[in-house]
Design an enzyme around this catalytic site. Structure first.
Site, short mmCIF file in Angstrom:
data_model
loop_
_atom_site.label_atom_id
_atom_site.label_comp_id
_atom_site.label_asym_id
_atom_site.label_seq_id
_atom_site.Cartn_x
_atom_site.Cartn_y
_atom_site.Cartn_z
N ARG A 96 47.83 24.73 34.03
CA ARG A 96 48.31 25.55 35.50
C ARG A 96 49.37 25.01 36.04
O ARG A 96 49.31 23.62 36.31
CB ARG A 96 46.92 25.29 36.22
CG ARG A 96 46.95 25.80 37.76
CD ARG A 96 45.86 25.92 38.50
NE ARG A 96 45.09 27.22 37.99
CZ ARG A 96 43.96 27.48 38.72
NH1 ARG A 96 43.65 27.09 39.60
NH2 ARG A 96 43.56 28.94 38.35
N HIS A 128 48.19 35.11 35.36
CA HIS A 128 46.87 34.60 35.13
C HIS A 128 45.98 35.48 34.18
O HIS A 128 45.14 35.80 34.40
CB HIS A 128 45.94 34.56 36.50
CG HIS A 128 44.98 33.63 36.64
ND1 HIS A 128 44.60 32.51 35.98
CD2 HIS A 128 44.08 33.39 37.88
CE1 HIS A 128 43.56 31.78 36.13
NE2 HIS A 128 43.50 32.23 37.32
N GLN A 131 42.21 34.77 33.78
CA GLN A 131 41.51 35.73 34.81
C GLN A 131 41.21 37.12 34.23
O GLN A 131 40.19 37.45 34.50
CB GLN A 131 42.27 35.48 36.02
CG GLN A 131 41.38 36.10 37.13
CD GLN A 131 40.32 35.72 37.53
OE1 GLN A 131 40.02 34.44 37.90
NE2 GLN A 131 39.06 36.44 37.69
N ASP A 227 42.83 40.02 46.27
CA ASP A 227 43.19 38.73 45.91
C ASP A 227 43.79 37.86 47.24
O ASP A 227 44.11 38.71 47.97
CB ASP A 227 44.10 38.25 44.83
CG ASP A 227 44.46 36.78 44.41
OD1 ASP A 227 43.48 36.07 44.88
OD2 ASP A 227 45.44 36.43 43.53
N CYS A 267 39.26 37.37 42.13
CA CYS A 267 39.38 36.37 41.33
C CYS A 267 38.78 35.11 41.93
O CYS A 267 38.33 34.13 41.48
CB CYS A 267 40.62 36.19 40.94
SG CYS A 267 41.82 35.86 42.21
N ARG A 295 34.62 33.61 33.47
CA ARG A 295 35.64 32.81 33.17
C ARG A 295 35.35 31.87 31.97
O ARG A 295 36.24 31.53 31.24
CB ARG A 295 36.01 31.80 34.47
CG ARG A 295 36.65 32.76 35.50
CD ARG A 295 37.87 33.41 35.23
NE ARG A 295 38.81 32.71 34.71
CZ ARG A 295 39.69 31.82 35.33
NH1 ARG A 295 39.69 31.77 36.63
NH2 ARG A 295 40.69 31.00 34.88
N1 CP Z 1 40.14 32.34 40.00
C1 CP Z 1 40.43 30.96 39.72
O1 CP Z 1 41.52 30.91 39.05
O2 CP Z 1 39.96 30.26 40.47
P1 CP Z 1 40.49 28.62 40.49
O3 CP Z 1 41.78 28.60 41.06
O4 CP Z 1 39.44 27.96 41.30
O5 CP Z 1 40.64 28.13 39.30
N1 NVA Z 2 46.93 34.49 43.75
C1 NVA Z 2 46.09 33.22 43.64
C2 NVA Z 2 44.97 32.93 42.60
C3 NVA Z 2 44.15 32.08 42.89
C4 NVA Z 2 43.27 31.86 41.55
C5 NVA Z 2 46.97 31.86 43.64
O1 NVA Z 2 48.00 31.89 42.98
O2 NVA Z 2 46.67 30.93 44.40
#
Ligand code: CP
Ligand code: NVA
Length: 325
Positions: A96, A128, A131, A227, A267, A295
């Site tokens: 990530r 993502h 997701q 989101d 999400c 997930r």
């Molecule tokens: N939806 C999602 O990716 O959640 P987190 O950021 O908590 O991993």
């Molecule tokens: N768009 C959000 C998604 C988190 C799962 C972010 O990038 O923070």
């Protein structure tokens, strides 16, 4: 060839189907037995870390959670060196990252080195994909495994990483994707054209279009998705974003415009009173907890698929010696 998953379109439509099919299985073999999976996180996570870690364990592997300050990508050493180091120990590298380019640097360095170690994107500023796989699994639960084509998913809010991967995945599954965002926070014309072209190329009748207002997006939709307005890394823009997104809250009035059997997706994390009201996210048409649960099933499918597509089983001969492993 070692396959990486940096976004949904790294998978051909039939390959996305295969990932979904694997995710649906409860009898997956322990394809990661005796091997490690690196999980590098430059940002916070409630769902992705736990679901990935559990999926690795359920596939027989050993997950190693690595926080940003431990490796210092781009600070302590370049992403390419971090990737080649982790490839000495791990079967798969999941990450990530703040900057999507970090994933590309990792995958590029591994490919150039001939290291058969896939990179899986656990969220970047651009996409993502894990997701999006969970999102499709949730929609298939609702409408049936063959029931997505011809249905509509409306995304209301920031055309961000989650929206981009959702649009690719849902259109590949044959869905009509409508996106409504405030001016300056939507996909640009070039990207809409590319998404629409990819949807057409998938050959399942899927479409991607941008519409002017949330009501037009939600009209008759089978899924209403949103989101956060302020993604991780955008905290300094929070005030301007909250102002710009006024009127884009998914609330009961917007949900009333959706199809009678339409469901609500998010999400998570959710910010009640901003992009979604508590009445909607906690209401009877919300499927957000099923989504969160998926997930883990999604990661089981993704990891099983990717291990079967070029991830070399670690042996005493490391990648830097070359030759068969
Ligand atoms: N939806 C999602 O990716 O959640 P987190 O950021 O908590 O991993
Ligand atoms: N768009 C959000 C998604 C988190 C799962 C972010 O990038 O923070």
């Amino acid at each position: 060839m070692t396959r990486h998953l940096l976004d949904v379109d790294d998978l051909a439509p039939a390959e996305l189907d295969a990932v979904l099919a694997l995710a649906g299985r409860t009898d997956l073999p322990p394809v990661l037995a005796g091997t490690g999976v690196a999980m590098v996180f430059e940002k916070a996570s409630a769902r992705t870390r736990s679901s990935t870690e559990l999926a690795v364990v359920q596939l027989g592997g050993h997950p190693v959670y690595i926080q940003e300050h431990e490796v210092g990508i781009g600070v302590r050493e370049p992403a390419s060196d971090v990737a080649r180091t982790l490839a000495c120990y791990h079967r798969v590298i999941c990450a990530r990252v703040r900057d999507h380019g970090t994933l590309q640097d990792m995958a590029g360095a591994l490919d150039a080195a001939g290291a058969p170690v896939p990179v899986v994107n656990l969220l970047s500023d651009l996409s993502h994909p894990c997701q999006a796989v969970a999102d499709l699994l949730t929609l298939r639960d609702e409408f049936g495994p063959t029931g997505l084509a011809g249905r509509t998913v409306a995304y209301v809010g920031d055309a961000n990483n989650v929206c981009r991967s959702l649009a690719k995945a849902a259109a590949t599954a044959g869905m009509a994707v409508r996106v409504a965002s405030p001016a300056g926070y939507g996909f640009d014309a070039e990207e809409v054209a590319a998404l629409a072209a990819a949807a057409a190329a998938a050959g399942r009748g899927g479409t991607v279009e941008v519409v002017d207002d949330p009501k037009a997006a939600a009209d008759g939709a089978h899924a209403l998705y949103t989101d956060v307005w302020v993604s991780m890394g955008q905290e300094e823009e929070a005030v301007a974003r909250r102002r710009a997104f006024a009127g884009y809250t998914v609330d009961d009035a917007l949900l009333a415009a959706a199809a009678p059997d339409g469901v609500v997706l998010h999400c998570l994390p959710a910010h009640r009173g901003e992009e979604i009201t508590a009445s909607v996210v906690d209401g009877p048409r919300s499927r957000v907890w099923r989504q969160a649960a998926h997930r883990r099933t999604a990661m089981r499918g993704i990891l099983s698929w990717i291990v079967g597509h070029g991830a070399g089983a670690p042996t005493l001969r490391p990648w830097w010696e070359g030759g068969p492993r």
